[in-house]
Design a protein around this motif. Structure first.
Motif, PDB file in Angstrom:
ATOM      1  N   PHE A   1       0.874  -1.175   0.000  1.00  0.00           N
ATOM      2  CA  PHE A   1       0.000   0.000   0.000  1.00  0.00           C
ATOM      3  C   PHE A   1       0.908   1.222   0.000  1.00  0.00           C
ATOM      4  CE2 PHE A   1      -2.406   3.404   2.013  1.00  0.00           C
ATOM      5  CZ  PHE A   1      -3.587   3.365   1.288  1.00  0.00           C
ATOM      6  N   ARG A   2       0.640   2.147  -0.912  1.00  0.00           N
ATOM      7  CA  ARG A   2       1.503   3.321  -0.996  1.00  0.00           C
ATOM      8  C   ARG A   2       0.747   4.611  -1.267  1.00  0.00           C
ATOM      9  NH1 ARG A   2       4.481   2.388  -6.881  1.00  0.00           N
ATOM     10  NH2 ARG A   2       2.571   2.057  -8.087  1.00  0.00           N
ATOM     11  N   ARG A   3      -0.569   4.528  -1.462  1.00  0.00           N
ATOM     12  CA  ARG A   3      -1.326   5.746  -1.756  1.00  0.00           C
ATOM     13  C   ARG A   3      -2.812   5.505  -1.552  1.00  0.00           C
ATOM     14  NH1 ARG A   3       0.312  10.060  -4.474  1.00  0.00           N
ATOM     15  NH2 ARG A   3      -1.245  11.575  -5.145  1.00  0.00           N
ATOM     16  N   GLY A   4      -3.512   6.544  -1.068  1.00  0.00           N
ATOM     17  CA  GLY A   4      -4.958   6.487  -0.940  1.00  0.00           C
ATOM     18  C   GLY A   4      -5.624   7.375  -1.969  1.00  0.00           C
ATOM     19  N   THR A   5      -6.949   7.348  -1.988  1.00  0.00           N
ATOM     20  CA  THR A   5      -7.696   8.175  -2.937  1.00  0.00           C
ATOM     21  C   THR A   5      -8.873   8.901  -2.289  1.00  0.00           C
ATOM     22  OG1 THR A   5      -9.107   6.295  -3.549  1.00  0.00           O
ATOM     23  CG2 THR A   5      -7.131   6.667  -4.884  1.00  0.00           C
ATOM     24  N   VAL A   6      -9.125   8.640  -1.012  1.00  0.00           N
ATOM     25  CA  VAL A   6     -10.290   9.230  -0.351  1.00  0.00           C
ATOM     26  C   VAL A   6     -10.071  10.720  -0.130  1.00  0.00           C
ATOM     27  CG1 VAL A   6     -11.747   9.170   1.708  1.00  0.00           C
ATOM     28  CG2 VAL A   6     -10.848   7.039   0.744  1.00  0.00           C
ATOM     29  N   GLU A   7     -11.100  11.507  -0.445  1.00  0.00           N
ATOM     30  CA  GLU A   7     -11.007  12.962  -0.306  1.00  0.00           C
ATOM     31  C   GLU A   7     -10.873  13.372   1.155  1.00  0.00           C
ATOM     32  OE1 GLU A   7     -10.824  15.295  -2.686  1.00  0.00           O
ATOM     33  OE2 GLU A   7     -10.684  13.637  -4.101  1.00  0.00           O
ATOM     34  N   GLY A   8     -10.102  14.447   1.376  1.00  0.00           N
ATOM     35  CA  GLY A   8     -10.046  15.077   2.696  1.00  0.00           C
ATOM     36  C   GLY A   8      -9.034  14.520   3.663  1.00  0.00           C
ATOM     37  N   GLU A   9      -8.269  13.480   3.269  1.00  0.00           N
ATOM     38  CA  GLU A   9      -7.318  12.905   4.216  1.00  0.00           C
ATOM     39  C   GLU A   9      -6.010  12.501   3.543  1.00  0.00           C
ATOM     40  OE1 GLU A   9      -9.807   9.692   5.589  1.00  0.00           O
ATOM     41  OE2 GLU A   9      -8.713   8.226   4.375  1.00  0.00           O
ATOM     42  N   PHE A  10      -4.945  12.622   4.306  1.00  0.00           N
ATOM     43  CA  PHE A  10      -3.628  12.150   3.889  1.00  0.00           C
ATOM     44  C   PHE A  10      -3.014  11.421   5.071  1.00  0.00           C
ATOM     45  CE2 PHE A  10      -3.045  16.202   5.903  1.00  0.00           C
ATOM     46  CZ  PHE A  10      -1.810  16.178   6.512  1.00  0.00           C
TER      47      PHE A  10
END
Length: 456
Positions: A31-40
């Motif tokens: 896992f290296r990246r997300g796509t959900v808006e509003g969070e990092f």
């Protein structure tokens, strides 16, 4: 000699180089990246450090941000009080080997020993086993992919050279701001005691991070733990529908609106619809309920229909089927008392014998007072089976897979609730005497029946 060197090259490529390529470029099993808006996600390697990690925790607490710490086992062993604080303040702890050494330079057995030793240290301090692993420098070997390793490998989507003091806080701030966006997995370091790092480099990182978190706050972005990001990612993916399914859902929900208009369905709770109903006469074969009530053609009943838009929305947004179950149970428990009240208040319902329905999923309705009975064989049963299977494939979150769990469990059956049961269980106590002598009957319940059914 050349043959030996060639074989060494092949072995090293298979063991280390190729796995590294497929993780970096293809993201295989990492896992290296997300796509959900509003969070990092803020992730910190190499710690804990007795000077800088406590300062970092203070900074995160001030902005109410959460992070993931990939700790070096030997450092955690030396500073258990910091590990405990990281855990107690709600951050996630992962493994970064016992010593900061590349997996390319260690045998698989040695890597496993490093993982186990660090795992035991973290468990001894926090009481929880770590689940996530980041190998030093992100370098993996072939055996890191083994399914029985027990750890999820986490890499990153951006790093900034913060292990060097010469980068400075200003340049580091600029680099981080360029990457400040939803889905980013940021790699930073809260310790400079590893090979190639500067001991005082985290001081510059903390200055830059303070500015970046202030900007993130203004932009409505928040840092979350890696496990939260992965969970939200799965939820987001489950909510994404293909174009054909979106079209099917749109057509189906339009049909439901027309159905409500044509058959003049009423709604128990218009502000938050779940149960719809209508007064009609029973047209099926004569039957006797489990408690001895006889129902014949022409008897007045109430049909109950679930709101399929509501079911679809619950299915899309719930994290799992148990959440679907809980929400449906609450909705049904809220609406049945309203229907019982209206049966008592409305003169046109004076002769209603009960509630009647047909459902595909038949585990759970009993808890609400319904009886189950097989549908008489014939055209009605066959057409109902086709209709409800199609409906279930559209609105249920598992779609077609839910239909493959066994033909007997997925056969449509009738649901019945006598009026006296409805009144005794759901009407206000002071009003129950109004219908104490009313005969019992039936009503329709469409697919989904109860929340308990969907969770089974």
């Amino acid at each position: 000699m050349q043959t030996v060197l060639l074989w060494l090259f092949y072995i090293s490529s298979f063991y280390a180089f190729i796995p590294g390529i497929i993780t970096r470029f293809f993201g295989y099993r990492v896992f290296r990246r997300g796509t959900v808006e509003g969070e990092f996600a803020l992730t910190f390697d190499d710690g804990p450090d007795p000077v800088y990690t406590p300062q970092l925790l203070d900074l995160l607490k001030r902005y109410n941000m959460k992070a993931t710490f990939f700790v070096v086992g030997s450092h955690a062993e030396s500073h258990p009080e910091i590990i405990k604080r990281i855990h107690d303040e709600g951050h996630l702890i992962g493994i970064h080997n016992y010593v900061h050494k590349s997996n390319w330079l260690m045998r698989p057995k040695t890597v496993r020993m490093q993982l186990k030793r660090t795992d035991d240290i973290i468990f001894g301090i926090t009481g929880e086993r770590p689940v996530y692993y980041r190998p030093p420098w992100g370098i993996v070997n072939l055996f890191d992919f083994a399914k029985n390793s027990g750890y999820r490998i986490i890499l990153w989507s951006s790093m900034y050279g913060d292990w060097r003091s010469s980068v400075g806080a200003d340049k580091l701030t600029h680099r981080m701001r360029r990457k400040l966006r939803a889905g980013e997995v940021m790699l930073l370091h809260d310790c400079g005691n590893t090979m190639g790092a500067d001991v005082q480099a985290p001081e510059q990182m903390l200055l830059a991070l303070d500015r970046v978190l202030s900007e993130a706050e203004r932009e409505g972005l928040r840092s979350v733990r890696i496990d939260e990001m992965i969970t939200h990612e799965r939820m987001s993916s489950s909510m994404k529908l293909s174009l054909p399914k979106r079209m099917a859902v749109a057509v189906w929900l339009l049909w439901e609106k027309l159905f409500h208009v044509v058959f003049r369905l009423k709604t128990a709770n218009p502000s938050d619809p779940m149960l719809h109903y209508r007064l009609t006469s029973y047209q099926g074969q004569d039957m006797v309920t489990q408690d001895g009530l006889r129902l014949v053609k022409g008897d007045e009943v109430l049909e109950l229909h679930f709101d399929n838009q509501k079911l679809f929305d619950i299915g899309r947004h719930a994290r799992n089927e148990m959440q679907i179950a809980i929400q449906m149970i609450r909705a049904v428990q809220k609406d049945l008392p309203t229907i019982a009240q209206r049966v008592l208040d409305k003169p046109e319902y004076r002769n209603v014998k009960g509630l009647y329905g047909v459902t595909m999923i038949t585990r759970g309705p009993e808890q609400f007072g319904f009886h189950l009975q097989d549908l008489p064989s014939g055209l009605f049963a066959s057409s109902t089976r086709v209709y409800l299977k199609l409906l279930l494939s559209v609105i249920h979150p598992k779609g077609q897979s839910r239909l493959k769990e066994g033909s007997r469990r997925m056969e449509p059956r009738m649901l019945m609730m006598p009026v006296e049961v409805l009144i005794s269980r759901y009407a206000p106590r002071e009003l129950r005497s109004r219908r104490s002598s009313v005969e019992t009957g039936l009503g329709e319940l469409s697919v989904g029946s109860t929340a308990k059914e969907l969770s089974s």
